[in-house]
Design an enzyme around this catalytic site. Sequence first.
Site, mmCIF file in Angstrom:
data_model
loop_
_atom_site.group_PDB
_atom_site.id
_atom_site.type_symbol
_atom_site.label_atom_id
_atom_site.label_comp_id
_atom_site.label_asym_id
_atom_site.label_seq_id
_atom_site.Cartn_x
_atom_site.Cartn_y
_atom_site.Cartn_z
ATOM 1 N N PRO A 1 47.807 6.718 -8.737
ATOM 2 C CG PRO A 1 50.115 6.765 -8.524
ATOM 3 C CD PRO A 1 48.995 5.936 -9.065
ATOM 4 C CG ASN A 2 49.390 11.956 -6.774
ATOM 5 O OD1 ASN A 2 49.236 12.218 -5.584
ATOM 6 N ND2 ASN A 2 50.525 11.496 -7.254
ATOM 7 N NE ARG B 1 48.289 15.122 -10.271
ATOM 8 C CZ ARG B 1 48.516 14.027 -10.959
ATOM 9 N NH1 ARG B 1 47.534 13.183 -11.191
ATOM 10 N NH2 ARG B 1 49.719 13.755 -11.395
ATOM 11 C CE1 TYR C 1 47.297 14.982 -15.556
ATOM 12 C CE2 TYR C 1 47.985 16.390 -13.735
ATOM 13 C CZ TYR C 1 48.252 15.386 -14.625
ATOM 14 O OH TYR C 1 49.472 14.765 -14.612
ATOM 15 C CG ASN D 1 45.110 7.782 -15.933
ATOM 16 O OD1 ASN D 1 46.337 7.649 -15.889
ATOM 17 N ND2 ASN D 1 44.522 8.958 -16.031
ATOM 18 C CB ALA E 1 53.205 8.814 -11.208
ATOM 19 C CG HIS F 1 55.555 7.948 -16.735
ATOM 20 N ND1 HIS F 1 55.182 7.857 -18.059
ATOM 21 C CD2 HIS F 1 54.675 8.815 -16.138
ATOM 22 C CE1 HIS F 1 54.128 8.664 -18.266
ATOM 23 N NE2 HIS F 1 53.811 9.244 -17.117
ATOM 24 C CG ASP G 1 56.210 -8.153 -14.891
ATOM 25 O OD1 ASP G 1 56.479 -7.937 -16.097
ATOM 26 O OD2 ASP G 1 57.085 -8.297 -14.012
ATOM 27 C CD GLU H 1 49.274 3.598 -21.553
ATOM 28 O OE1 GLU H 1 49.528 2.957 -22.598
ATOM 29 O OE2 GLU H 1 50.133 4.251 -20.927
ATOM 30 C CG HIS I 1 48.070 8.539 -20.050
ATOM 31 N ND1 HIS I 1 48.485 8.249 -18.780
ATOM 32 C CD2 HIS I 1 48.516 7.541 -20.847
ATOM 33 C CE1 HIS I 1 49.175 7.117 -18.804
ATOM 34 N NE2 HIS I 1 49.203 6.663 -20.045
ATOM 35 C CB SER J 1 47.977 15.405 -19.638
ATOM 36 O OG SER J 1 48.828 14.380 -19.124
ATOM 37 N NE ARG K 1 52.236 16.739 -18.190
ATOM 38 C CZ ARG K 1 51.690 16.249 -17.086
ATOM 39 N NH1 ARG K 1 50.768 15.288 -17.163
ATOM 40 N NH2 ARG K 1 52.064 16.704 -15.907
HETATM 41 C C1 DQA Z 1 48.429 11.017 -16.308
HETATM 42 C C2 DQA Z 1 49.788 11.394 -16.885
HETATM 43 C C3 DQA Z 1 50.921 10.926 -15.981
HETATM 44 O O1 DQA Z 1 52.171 11.312 -16.530
HETATM 45 C C4 DQA Z 1 50.793 11.561 -14.606
HETATM 46 O O2 DQA Z 1 51.787 11.064 -13.742
HETATM 47 C C5 DQA Z 1 49.448 11.398 -14.018
HETATM 48 C C6 DQA Z 1 48.274 11.512 -14.875
HETATM 49 C C7 DQA Z 1 47.265 11.599 -17.117
HETATM 50 O O3 DQA Z 1 46.147 11.145 -16.922
HETATM 51 O O4 DQA Z 1 47.461 12.510 -17.930
HETATM 52 O O5 DQA Z 1 49.293 11.270 -12.804
HETATM 53 O O6 DQA Z 1 48.303 9.598 -16.327
#
Ligand code: DQA
Length: 158
Positions: A23-24, A31, A36, A87, A90, A93, A100, A111, A113, A115, A120
């Site tokens: 998401p996002n 954003r 980012y 990735n 959110a 977390h 699963d 995985e 990320h 950031s 953070r």
């Molecule tokens: C993220 C880090 C996550 O904590 C955050 O919710 C994101 C982006 C990253 O790519 O740094 O949406 O996965």
Amino acid sequence: MQQPKAQRKKINSMKRILILNGPNLNMLGQREPEIYGTHTLDDIETLCDQKAKALDFKIDFRQSNHEGELVDWIQMALKGYDGVVINPAAYTHTSVAIHDALKLLKIPVIEVHISDPAKREAFRHHSYVASVATQTIAGKGIAGYGEALETLNKLLNS
Ligand code: DQA
């Protein structure tokens, strides 16, 4: 018209990699650029396309704001995929469902990320994905996606 036999053979022998974005991440560029950067999700897809070409990977690049859709796509990776880059944004977390689903897979999972969540807010310090991922790459900006594909290349050729 059908492709030449040699080309068909090459495509069939290429490793298939699923790249999932949570998401996002469709809002990258606008954003929180201070966290980012200013690259968009299209820029990340272009980077992945270029890296995939160099490594002879066939990639399937997707983004969803919906947990269930991401779970469906992870389950889809059970058939015919050689590796996953995710990735989870959110959902990293919060999502036991994504944890699963990833646990079902017998292929390497990286995985990523952009950031570094460990540096953070405290609520970003726990990842439900890390324990079911083969490796985690964080805090390297969008270059982390390229590194993830290189890592998969090493794992799949070792
Ligand atoms: C993220 C880090 C996550 O904590 C955050 O919710 C994101 C982006 C990253 O790519 O740094 O949406 O996965």
